[in-house]
Design a protein around this motif. Structure first.
Motif, PDB file in Angstrom:
ATOM      1  N   GLU A   1      45.493  40.704  32.166  1.00 52.86           N
ATOM      2  CA  GLU A   1      45.691  41.243  33.513  1.00 52.86           C
ATOM      3  C   GLU A   1      44.853  42.516  33.713  1.00 52.86           C
ATOM      4  OE1 GLU A   1      49.438  43.361  35.564  1.00 52.86           O
ATOM      5  OE2 GLU A   1      49.847  41.345  34.804  1.00 52.86           O
ATOM      6  N   ALA A   2      44.868  43.409  32.729  1.00 55.78           N
ATOM      7  CA  ALA A   2      44.107  44.665  32.824  1.00 55.78           C
ATOM      8  C   ALA A   2      42.604  44.391  32.854  1.00 55.78           C
ATOM      9  CB  ALA A   2      44.455  45.579  31.648  1.00 55.78           C
ATOM     10  N   VAL A   3      42.146  43.450  32.030  1.00 50.33           N
ATOM     11  CA  VAL A   3      40.719  43.118  31.972  1.00 50.33           C
ATOM     12  C   VAL A   3      40.261  42.497  33.290  1.00 50.33           C
ATOM     13  CG1 VAL A   3      39.023  41.582  30.872  1.00 50.33           C
ATOM     14  CG2 VAL A   3      40.615  42.907  29.463  1.00 50.33           C
ATOM     15  N   ALA A   4      41.016  41.539  33.800  1.00 52.87           N
ATOM     16  CA  ALA A   4      40.636  40.870  35.047  1.00 52.87           C
ATOM     17  C   ALA A   4      40.512  41.884  36.177  1.00 52.87           C
ATOM     18  CB  ALA A   4      41.655  39.787  35.402  1.00 52.87           C
ATOM     19  N   GLU A   5      41.462  42.792  36.267  1.00 54.72           N
ATOM     20  CA  GLU A   5      41.430  43.819  37.310  1.00 54.72           C
ATOM     21  C   GLU A   5      40.226  44.741  37.133  1.00 54.72           C
ATOM     22  OE1 GLU A   5      42.329  45.912  40.646  1.00 54.72           O
ATOM     23  OE2 GLU A   5      43.228  44.029  40.010  1.00 54.72           O
ATOM     24  N   ALA A   6      39.974  45.181  35.927  1.00 55.99           N
ATOM     25  CA  ALA A   6      38.868  46.116  35.674  1.00 55.99           C
ATOM     26  C   ALA A   6      37.505  45.484  35.956  1.00 55.99           C
ATOM     27  CB  ALA A   6      38.925  46.612  34.230  1.00 55.99           C
ATOM     28  N   LEU A   7      37.357  44.205  35.639  1.00 58.95           N
ATOM     29  CA  LEU A   7      36.057  43.540  35.822  1.00 58.95           C
ATOM     30  C   LEU A   7      35.776  43.183  37.283  1.00 58.95           C
ATOM     31  CD1 LEU A   7      35.911  41.196  32.691  1.00 58.95           C
ATOM     32  CD2 LEU A   7      34.695  43.363  33.054  1.00 58.95           C
ATOM     33  N   ARG A   8      36.752  43.347  38.146  1.00 58.96           N
ATOM     34  CA  ARG A   8      36.557  43.040  39.567  1.00 58.96           C
ATOM     35  C   ARG A   8      35.745  44.112  40.289  1.00 58.96           C
ATOM     36  NH1 ARG A   8      42.193  41.516  39.455  1.00 58.96           N
ATOM     37  NH2 ARG A   8      42.284  39.254  39.402  1.00 58.96           N
ATOM     38  N   ARG A   9      35.607  45.273  39.668  1.00 56.56           N
ATOM     39  CA  ARG A   9      34.951  46.401  40.344  1.00 56.56           C
ATOM     40  C   ARG A   9      33.720  46.852  39.566  1.00 56.56           C
ATOM     41  NH1 ARG A   9      40.286  47.567  40.097  1.00 56.56           N
ATOM     42  NH2 ARG A   9      41.417  47.644  42.052  1.00 56.56           N
TER      43      ARG A   9
END
Length: 182
Positions: free
Chosen positions: A63-71
């Motif tokens: 969850e943290a990785v997916a969110e971070a890679l979106r930006r």
């Protein structure tokens, strides 16, 4: 996800957090350490492993990785984050830097026992051996952190990012794999 996202991957204690912070500063980009995001929201990683098990931690990590890679920004991933197939797919849209480190340079870095999958140098070697092929397959650029100053490594990565952006600014057509100085 954009090619304006630089993801740092590699084994535990390779220096992803330290290098990532410096690269972000050099490129004037935001910085995210996905392990720090998990810790901030859920407590120490070793505690999560002990109380809920590795699968629960991996779900939080994903969850943290997916969110971070979106930006756009520089993102340091935990050593095992690349084991997730969705994370592997997401990394295809980022510039991926693999940080490696030789075993003889790692002993001091792993002292203190805050990494639940590493109990000693031999467990670190086994973990790295099991992941090294995957790490290499995901990387666009590789840098060894065993003995060179972190500042030098960060500067080389920032220069590579800038050069690759100049050569290929089209995020739909990623640049070819590059080997950095080791």
């Amino acid at each position: 996800m954009t090619r304006d996202t630089i993801a740092l991957i590699g084994p535990p204690a390779a220096g992803k957090s330290r290098v990532g912070k410096r690269v972000a500063k050099l490129l004037d980009l935001p910085y995210v350490d996905t392990d720090a995001v998990v810790v901030a929201g859920h407590g120490p990683i070793a505690q999560i492993f002990a109380e809920h098990g590795e699968p629960h931690f991996r779900a939080l990590e994903r969850e943290a990785v997916a969110e971070a890679l979106r930006r756009p920004g520089v993102v340091s991933l935990g050593g095992g984050a690349v084991l997730d197939r969705d994370t592997q797919a997401d990394l295809g849209a980022a510039r991926v830097v693999l940080l490696t480190v030789r075993p003889e340079a790692i002993a001091k870095r792993i002292a203190g026992g805050k990494r639940p999958l590493i109990t000693d140098l031999e467990s670190w070697k086994r973990l790295v051996a099991s992941r090294s092929e995957l790490y290499a397959s995901l990387a666009d650029y590789t840098a060894d952190t065993s003995s060179r100053p972190i500042e030098t490594i960060a500067d080389e990565i920032a220069q590579w990012v800038l050069a690759s952006e100049a050569q290929n600014p089209d995020p739909q057509n990623p640049d070819p794999q590059t080997e950095g100085p080791a």
